[in-house]
Design an enzyme around this catalytic site. Structure first.
Site, mmCIF file in Angstrom:
data_model
loop_
_atom_site.group_PDB
_atom_site.id
_atom_site.type_symbol
_atom_site.label_atom_id
_atom_site.label_comp_id
_atom_site.label_asym_id
_atom_site.label_seq_id
_atom_site.Cartn_x
_atom_site.Cartn_y
_atom_site.Cartn_z
ATOM 1 N N LYS A 38 0.835 -1.210 0.000
ATOM 2 C CA LYS A 38 0.000 0.000 0.000
ATOM 3 C C LYS A 38 0.870 1.260 0.000
ATOM 4 C CE LYS A 38 -0.365 -0.568 4.962
ATOM 5 N NZ LYS A 38 -1.207 -0.878 6.106
ATOM 6 N N ARG A 136 -11.202 -0.379 14.215
ATOM 7 C CA ARG A 136 -11.132 0.354 12.940
ATOM 8 C C ARG A 136 -12.191 -0.248 12.034
ATOM 9 N NH1 ARG A 136 -5.216 1.023 10.159
ATOM 10 N NH2 ARG A 136 -5.585 -1.164 9.746
ATOM 11 N N TYR A 265 12.615 31.716 4.198
ATOM 12 C CA TYR A 265 11.401 32.421 4.646
ATOM 13 C C TYR A 265 11.446 32.782 6.131
ATOM 14 C CZ TYR A 265 9.123 30.915 0.314
ATOM 15 O OH TYR A 265 8.803 30.715 -0.994
ATOM 16 N N MET A 313 9.131 24.698 -0.161
ATOM 17 C CA MET A 313 8.405 23.682 -0.929
ATOM 18 C C MET A 313 9.328 22.876 -1.847
ATOM 19 S SD MET A 313 5.139 24.114 -3.455
ATOM 20 C CE MET A 313 4.164 25.039 -2.279
HETATM 21 C C1 LIG Z 1 -0.350 -1.819 6.755
HETATM 22 C C2 LIG Z 1 -0.849 -3.135 7.138
HETATM 23 C C3 LIG Z 1 0.022 -4.217 7.329
HETATM 24 C C4 LIG Z 1 1.520 -4.084 7.294
HETATM 25 O O1 LIG Z 1 1.963 -3.396 8.445
HETATM 26 P P1 LIG Z 1 3.509 -3.235 8.787
HETATM 27 O O2 LIG Z 1 3.528 -2.722 10.166
HETATM 28 O O3 LIG Z 1 4.047 -2.253 7.811
HETATM 29 O O4 LIG Z 1 4.120 -4.578 8.634
HETATM 30 C C5 LIG Z 1 -0.547 -5.453 7.586
HETATM 31 N N1 LIG Z 1 -1.894 -5.602 7.672
HETATM 32 C C6 LIG Z 1 -2.749 -4.573 7.513
HETATM 33 C C7 LIG Z 1 -4.219 -4.816 7.631
HETATM 34 C C8 LIG Z 1 -2.273 -3.316 7.254
HETATM 35 O O5 LIG Z 1 -3.127 -2.298 7.111
#
Ligand SMILES: *Cc1c(COP(=O)(O)O)cnc(C)c1O
Length: 371
Positions: A38, A136, A265, A313
């Site tokens: 992700k 969650r 700045y 930036m």
């Molecule tokens: C992001 C995530 C992981 C991986 O987490 P890490 O701490 O980066 O290993 C695993 N399972 C879910 C559901 C996640 O959202």
């Protein structure tokens, strides 16, 4: 190729990524491994990392949102892909179209998936999400039985997996993680009790992989560990992984600054003697957090130098004191020159955040180079 891209780039070491993957695979065998990709593969680049994982025969890929899954399919990735985040009912036909595995996190969602699959005359693949203490998404462990019962009745749904997520498996105190694991295993009793074949069970993230081998179950979900970064300072380093991502730029300007002449700045920094300074084309617009102002350091020609004045930036100014540096000199923002290194943990400390946020904020304006 190298010459035409911006002087600022992320370099990803695919050999190291391979090594980290193999170490995790070895340590958690015979569990399957879901590579978590992700947020642009934690800054390493979603598609290229997925291609490598496919070459390495990873069992599964994990992403957070539908669009990430679609991009992977459009890029020719045919490994199974679990979308782990919450979703809306109207997205279900798109999941089905791209053969993405859905996270079912309520009976209502499950029924929506079942109906959509029926209509499209396909079988939906889902993993059921159990909330064992993260609050969650997912069905609470204390209400899970009805959820699992309902899932068995869905004719057009293949319940391939059932999973949960740890809130603090990277802590030195594992009591809450142990409680979550206990709750999860209790929920899973449903299958043996009713003589139903148990789906793929998974709960472990990087912290769990390092500290709770008993939580590996059928599949593990490493994210940050794959990229060679530890999930916290407290976590036991039972595996020796190394960072895959370096962030580099080059000097594009040199000047001397007179004492008392303010830099950047709001004039928050004034040298008290004549200094030499270089300008580097990176800034918070690339994810080099402005909150690191007056704290950040970089490596040039094997030495550490402070960033002076407000981080802007697109550009930063570095104080090289009485030393010399020339246009084109490499500047290391994250990474190593063989002797010295700057880690994303250091950047996280300067910015008051965690390494995850540093990695995932290096944005797509920064080209990725693979080695
Ligand atoms: C992001 C995530 C992981 C991986 O987490 P890490 O701490 O980066 O290993 C695993 N399972 C879910 C559901 C996640 O959202």
């Amino acid at each position: 190729m190298d010459e035409i891209v911006r002087p600022t780039r992320v370099e990803v070491d695919l050999k190291q990524l391979t090594e980290n993957f193999r170490l995790i695979k070895e340590q958690t065998s015979p569990s399957k491994v879901m590579a978590v990709l992700k947020a642009n593969a934690y800054g390493n680049g979603l598609v290229r990392v997925a291609e490598l994982m496919q070459e390495l025969n990873a069992d599964y890929l994990g992403v957070a949102v539908l669009e990430e899954g679609i991009l992977l399919r459009q890029s020719g990735i045919n490994l199974p892909i679990l979308v782990m985040g919450g979703m809306l009912g109207n997205q279900i036909p798109i999941f089905l179209k791209y053969d993405l595995t859905m996270t079912a996190s309520s009976i209502e969602k499950l029924n929506q998936i079942d109906a959509a699959a029926d209509q499209m005359k396909v079988k939906a693949t889902v993993h059921l999400k159990i909330d064992t203490g993260m609050e969650r998404i997912g069905v609470h462990y204390y209400n899970a039985e009805k959820f699992l019962e309902a899932s068995v009745k869905c004719k057009n749904v293949n319940v391939e997996g059932v999973y949960s997520h740890f809130a603090s498996s990277d802590s030195s105190d594992l009591s809450y993680a142990n409680l979550q694991l206990e709750r999860f295993l209790e929920v899973l009793n449903f299958y043996t009790k009713n003589s139903i074949e148990t789906p793929i069970r998974h709960i472990s993230n990087s912290g769990g992989i390092l500290q709770m081998p008993e939580a590996n179950l059928d599949l593990v979900r490493p994210g940050i560990l794959l990229y060679g970064v530890y999930p916290s300072n407290d976590v036991k380093r039972t595996l020796v992984v190394k960072p895959t991502l370096s962030w580099k730029s080059h000097v594009v300007y040199f000047k001397a600054i007179k004492p008392g002449h303010p830099v950047s700045y709001n004039s928050t920094y004034k040298p008290d003697e004549l200094i030499r300074a270089v300008t580097v084309p990176v800034g918070y617009g690339d994810g080099y957090f402005r909150s690191m102002t007056h704290k950040a350091e970089v490596l040039i020609r094997g030495k550490r130098y402070p960033v002076i004045g407000a981080i802007t930036m697109d550009q930063i100014v570095v104080n090289i004191g009485k030393d010399s540096s020339f246009n084109g000199d490499e500047v290391i923002l994250i990474g190593s020159d063989g002797v010295n290194s700057i880690t994303c943990e250091e950047l996280a400390n300067w910015a008051g955040t965690i390494p995850y946020e540093i990695l995932t904020n290096i944005n797509t304006r920064v080209p990725r180079i693979y080695r």
